[in-house]
Scaffold this active site. Structure first.
Site, PDB file in Angstrom:
ATOM      1  N   THR A  12       0.398  -1.167   0.014  1.00  0.00           N
ATOM      2  CA  THR A  12       0.044   0.215   0.051  1.00  0.00           C
ATOM      3  C   THR A  12       0.566   1.425   0.109  1.00  0.00           C
ATOM      4  O   THR A  12       0.319   2.041  -1.012  1.00  0.00           O
ATOM      5  CB  THR A  12      -0.908   0.003   1.269  1.00  0.00           C
ATOM      6  OG1 THR A  12      -1.746  -1.411   1.286  1.00  0.00           O
ATOM      7  CG2 THR A  12      -1.638   1.353   1.683  1.00  0.00           C
ATOM      8  N   THR A  96       1.041  -4.594   4.515  1.00  0.00           N
ATOM      9  CA  THR A  96       1.371  -5.133   5.515  1.00  0.00           C
ATOM     10  C   THR A  96       0.728  -6.258   6.181  1.00  0.00           C
ATOM     11  O   THR A  96       0.846  -6.965   6.657  1.00  0.00           O
ATOM     12  CB  THR A  96       0.558  -3.893   6.629  1.00  0.00           C
ATOM     13  OG1 THR A  96      -0.761  -3.424   5.825  1.00  0.00           O
ATOM     14  CG2 THR A  96       0.994  -2.620   6.372  1.00  0.00           C
TER      15      THR A  96
END
Length: 339
Positions: A12, A96
């Site tokens: 991201t 993540t």
């Protein structure tokens, strides 16, 4: 000024608006990156990075971390092993979702380290006005210049031991926790390094042996033991069981003990970890755990499931399923469990 290597794997943090490659309208990401442009853009977006260290940037992957595979861990570990002697530290930008798995795998593949290897990422892209990416990058670069020669995850002003970390939150900026190990570094007004940071050690020769055919299963009421036995018969080489509490397993109705006996007969090691974030496995404490121990199960102590999987993969690859593996699993190699 310190010299750091920035390894990009995607996630991201690197995403930019308007890319059809992302299925999430809030997390659109660029299809193509190049090292020169990305390095320049990072310094433009986060000018403080240039005051921390001189950076070299290398693009390894550009993928959603959900697609990360053991072969990618090996590629990343090999590059870190080759490049670490030339730098003061390495920062890895990573998605993540599977960062804790990658951190555990890097820890086990590389062993003790002479210098920091820091993973970081973000819940929102760097190009957004309100994002955690800038601070995470700054903090990761800072930690990579400190005397913290471990694989760590930097998130929300803390550096956590990589092989003790787990993702706890899909929406908050404080995405990671290390339930059974205090942070290695806390970055507040000052920078506090924990007393339990491992001392530096020379890099060992790189050993890429790793057994991919392992399985993690969460124990739950109603789990059919035949499914476990079918997995064992299908060619699984190792099994991680997420048990109740301190390692308790059903041993009456729906007993898993016969499946564990069959695993032992097929030379399939079974590592038991706790479903509880702050759990610690003591197999002899309850009847189900004691029966599992008698059937050959191995206590994972207070390891996370991510660390147990990575350690079992690496241990099976290096030692096979015998007694040497049991000793490896019981030891604290990089601080992944209490000895």
């Amino acid at each position: 000024m310190p010299r750091l290597l920035l390894l990009l794997t995607g996630g991201t943090l690197l995403m930019t608006p308007g890319d059809p490659a992302s299925s999430n309208a809030n997390k659109r990401g660029a299809v193509t990156l190049d090292e020169e442009r990305t390095s320049r853009d990072l310094i433009i977006e986060v000018p403080s990075l240039g005051r921390i260290a001189d950076f070299d940037t290398r693009l390894l992957f550009h993928m959603d971390s959900a697609n990360m595979q053991p072969a990618d861990w090996l590629t990343l570990a090999r590059v870190v092993h080759e490049e670490l002697p030339r730098y003061d530290g390495i920062v890895v930008v990573h998605g993540t979702d599977t960062m804790a798995y990658t951190a555990s795998a890097l820890s086990m593949l590389l062993g003790r380290l002479p210098k920091p290897v820091v993973l970081t990422g973000a819940q929102k892209p760097l190009v957004e006005i309100r994002t955690d990416a800038r601070q995470n990058l700054i903090d990761a670069a800072m930690v990579a210049t400190l005397g913290v020669p471990e694989v760590s995850i930097v998130n929300s002003a803390r550096a956590l031991r990589g092989a003790r970390s787990t993702k706890r939150d899909a929406w908050g900026f404080a995405a990671f926790d290390s339930p059974n190990c205090a942070p290695l570094v806390e970055l507040g007004i000052g920078v506090e390094i924990g007393p339990h940071v491992l001392p530096p050690a020379p890099l060992a020769p790189f050993d890429e042996r790793l057994e991919r055919r392992v399985l993690a299963l969460r124990v739950f009421p109603g789990l059919d033991p035949e499914l476990v036995r079918a997995a064992i018969r299908s060619g699984v080489r190792g099994l991680v069981l997420e048990a109740y509490g301190t390692g308790n397993l059903p041993n009456l109705g729906g007993s898993l003990i016969p499946a564990l006996v069959e695993a032992r007969e097929h030379n399939v090691p079974v590592v038991v970890v706790s479903q509880c974030l702050r759990g610690f496995v003591e197999l002899g404490q309850y009847d189900g755990g004691a029966a599992a121990q008698d059937a050959g199960a191995i206590s994972g102590g207070d390891m996370t499931v991510e660390a147990a999987l990575a350690k079992l993969m690496v241990g099976l690859g290096r030692f096979g399923p015998g007694e040497e593996l049991r000793h490896f699993l019981a030891a604290s190699v990089v601080g992944e469990r209490d000895a």
